[in-house]
Design an enzyme around this catalytic site. Structure first.
Site, mmCIF file in Angstrom:
data_model
loop_
_atom_site.group_PDB
_atom_site.id
_atom_site.type_symbol
_atom_site.label_atom_id
_atom_site.label_comp_id
_atom_site.label_asym_id
_atom_site.label_seq_id
_atom_site.Cartn_x
_atom_site.Cartn_y
_atom_site.Cartn_z
ATOM 1 N N GLU A 111 0.853 -1.195 0.000
ATOM 2 C CA GLU A 111 0.000 0.000 0.000
ATOM 3 C C GLU A 111 0.882 1.234 0.000
ATOM 4 O O GLU A 111 1.899 1.297 0.696
ATOM 5 C CB GLU A 111 -0.911 -0.005 1.231
ATOM 6 C CG GLU A 111 -2.030 -1.022 1.096
ATOM 7 C CD GLU A 111 -2.938 -1.080 2.326
ATOM 8 O OE1 GLU A 111 -2.604 -0.462 3.354
ATOM 9 O OE2 GLU A 111 -3.970 -1.754 2.245
ATOM 10 N N ASP A 144 -10.482 8.126 -22.434
ATOM 11 C CA ASP A 144 -10.407 6.713 -22.032
ATOM 12 C C ASP A 144 -9.968 5.938 -23.268
ATOM 13 O O ASP A 144 -10.779 5.642 -24.142
ATOM 14 C CB ASP A 144 -11.781 6.259 -21.537
ATOM 15 C CG ASP A 144 -11.834 4.772 -21.215
ATOM 16 O OD1 ASP A 144 -10.867 4.045 -21.522
ATOM 17 O OD2 ASP A 144 -12.867 4.328 -20.666
ATOM 18 N N LYS A 154 -5.829 -4.754 -23.809
ATOM 19 C CA LYS A 154 -6.487 -4.768 -25.122
ATOM 20 C C LYS A 154 -5.413 -4.617 -26.200
ATOM 21 O O LYS A 154 -4.521 -5.458 -26.254
ATOM 22 C CB LYS A 154 -7.602 -3.735 -25.154
ATOM 23 C CG LYS A 154 -8.694 -4.066 -24.101
ATOM 24 C CD LYS A 154 -9.855 -3.095 -24.084
ATOM 25 C CE LYS A 154 -10.823 -3.448 -22.966
ATOM 26 N NZ LYS A 154 -11.920 -2.461 -22.816
ATOM 27 N N ARG A 169 -4.088 -8.297 -17.786
ATOM 28 C CA ARG A 169 -5.390 -7.696 -17.470
ATOM 29 C C ARG A 169 -5.193 -6.673 -16.363
ATOM 30 O O ARG A 169 -4.672 -6.993 -15.287
ATOM 31 C CB ARG A 169 -6.339 -8.815 -17.025
ATOM 32 C CG ARG A 169 -7.792 -8.479 -16.984
ATOM 33 C CD ARG A 169 -8.629 -9.732 -17.149
ATOM 34 N NE ARG A 169 -8.521 -10.207 -18.520
ATOM 35 C CZ ARG A 169 -9.186 -9.681 -19.553
ATOM 36 N NH1 ARG A 169 -10.054 -8.724 -19.377
ATOM 37 N NH2 ARG A 169 -8.987 -10.131 -20.784
HETATM 38 C C1 LIG Z 1 -12.772 -2.176 -21.822
HETATM 39 C C2 LIG Z 1 -13.102 -0.774 -21.488
HETATM 40 C C3 LIG Z 1 -13.091 -0.319 -20.171
HETATM 41 C C4 LIG Z 1 -13.112 -1.205 -18.954
HETATM 42 O O1 LIG Z 1 -12.222 -2.110 -18.742
HETATM 43 P P1 LIG Z 1 -12.394 -3.277 -17.652
HETATM 44 O O2 LIG Z 1 -10.973 -3.621 -17.399
HETATM 45 O O3 LIG Z 1 -13.183 -4.333 -18.328
HETATM 46 O O4 LIG Z 1 -13.100 -2.713 -16.454
HETATM 47 C C5 LIG Z 1 -13.281 1.041 -19.946
HETATM 48 N N1 LIG Z 1 -13.455 1.882 -20.958
HETATM 49 C C6 LIG Z 1 -13.503 1.478 -22.235
HETATM 50 C C7 LIG Z 1 -13.711 2.482 -23.309
HETATM 51 C C8 LIG Z 1 -13.343 0.134 -22.549
HETATM 52 O O5 LIG Z 1 -13.426 -0.264 -23.810
#
Ligand SMILES: *Cc1c(COP(=O)(O)O)cnc(C)c1O
Length: 415
Positions: free
Chosen positions: A53, A197, A226, A232
């Site tokens: 932490e 984002d 991604k 992850r």
């Molecule tokens: C995949 C995604 C997220 C969220 O990701 P998680 O790890 O599944 O919570 C947030 N914003 C966008 C635009 C996404 O495509």
């Protein structure tokens, strides 16, 4: 996994079956990818044992000298990849990263302007079923119904009328380039914070295949699993001005101990993304998407916005007489994994939908190029025309297995 195979055969078998599934299917879910073995080795390591932490140099527990090394590497590499002034690599997932960014900069009930979920937004951008839609006032902008693309004049007008505290750009199913500068100008005009984002396109931004959100964005959130092809997880980057607020919102605001094994994996991923080969990868992802889109359109498929600039496309199946759900199932039976997706002005429910989303990041990681994309477009065309016919499905399954065999996944693994 010799130890696991003896100690827990049930979990071992499921993992073994999963690698078999990944190897023998064509992964076209736009948000998925295959990390390197190096990333997985780092992620599956002793750093999972450690409480840390706080932040490097300022921890609440002793014994963090090596944890600090990996977290500092991850932070420094992230800053370099995205030209960021500050990076926090502790968020567990993309949704948490957004939650933390809102918590850092907004009050409950403040107004966020974002894209409507059925048109390509994300749950965490204000969906009524998500915390974001319940804790903040949400105003949505929409895609131009004619072109299926962002209409910056309309977004600006909505911003001026609604005066949001945050303007959000970043999408889960938008196939076109995002103009971050235009969003920053809109945000500045109404005194709002601009959050980008880039969960989906992060690897393309880092690899030079999509413009970078900085220097325009105030805050950038992203997943790391991604197009960025890491473990992850997620991170938040920001201008120095917001650094302290972001760090406090992540810890102690929202999270306790960071997942330091995942952060080690993030460090490895960012190191890989800084190499010249990753630029080639990002470019190939986009070239492959274009090749797939062109071939599908040549076969009479209608794509939202008539094409793609990035790693994904949205196929509108309304002229093919089937739903997204049917297409997803027919494709899955042949070993092509994709997901049903709403298309603009969709009259079907999110469980049925009129479209499917297709992406090329994972296939590109397997070494596939434009010629394979053409071949896959042909397979998809035949599968959808056959409407689940068992004989046609069996033939297509054979084609998928043959193509997978030419591009082995994780050949170094003895499994
Ligand atoms: C995949 C995604 C997220 C969220 O990701 P998680 O790890 O599944 O919570 C947030 N914003 C966008 C635009 C996404 O495509």
């Amino acid at each position: 996994m010799a130890v696991l195979s003896r100690s827990d055969p049930e979990v071992y078998d499921a993992i073994k079956n999963e690698i078999g599934r990944q190897r023998s299917t064509l992964e076209m879910i736009a948000s998925e990818n295959f990390t390197s073995l190096a990333v997985m080795e780092a992620q599956g390591c002793v750093m999972t044992n450690k409480y840390s932490e706080g932040y490097p140099g300022k921890r609440y527990y002793g014994g963090n000298q090596f944890i600090d090394v990996t977290e500092n590497l991850a932070r420094d590499r992230a800053k370099k990849l995205f030209n960021a002034e500050h990076a926090n690599v502790q968020p567990h997932a993309g949704s948490q990263a957004n939650m933390e960014a809102y918590f850092a900069t907004l009050k409950l009930g403040d107004k966020i302007l974002s894209l409507f979920l059925p048109e390509g937004g994300h749950l965490s951008h204000g969906s009524p079923v998500n915390f974001s839609g319940q804790w903040y006032k949400i105003v949505h902008y929409h895609l131009d119904p004619e072109t299926g693309t962002l209409d910056y004049d309309a977004i600006r007008k909505t911003a001026i009328a609604e005066k949001p505290q945050m303007v959000l750009c970043g999408y889960s199913a938008y196939p076109r380039t995002v103009d971050f500068k235009a969003f920053k100008e809109i945000a500045d005009e109404v005194g709002a914070i601009m959050l980008a984002d880039i969960a989906h396109i992060a690897g393309l931004c880092a690899g030079g295949a999509h413009p970078q959100p900085f220097p325009y964005a105030d805050i950038v959130t992203t997943t790391t699993h991604k197009t960025l092809r890491g473990p992850r997880g997620a991170m938040i980057m920001c201008k120095e001005k917001y650094a302290q607020a972001i760090d406090k919102a992540v810890f102690p605001g929202m999270q306790g101990g960071p997942l330091e094994h995942a952060i080690a994996g993030k460090a490895v991923c960012f190191g890989e993304a800084l190499k010249p080969e990753f630029k080639e990868y990002a470019k190939q992802v986009v070239k492959n998407a274009k090749a797939l889109a062109d071939e599908l359109m040549a076969k009479g498929f209608k794509l939202v916005s008539d094409g793609t600039d990035n790693h994904l496309m949205l196929v509108d199946l309304r002229n093919k007489g089937c739903t997204g759900k049917e297409a997803q199932n027919w494709l899955e039976e042949t070993g092509i994994t994709a997901n049903k997706n709403m298309v603009p002005q969709d009259d079907k429910s999110p469980f049925v939908t009129s479209g499917i989303r297709l992406g090329t990041p994972a296939l590109t990681t397997r070494g596939m190029k434009e010629s394979e994309m053409k071949e896959i477009a042909g397979m998809i065309d035949k599968i959808i025309a056959a409407k689940g016919d068992p004989a046609a499905t069996a033939i297509a399954r054979g084609d998928v297995i043959a193509l997978c065999g030419k591009h082995p996944l994780y050949p170094e693994l003895k499994w």
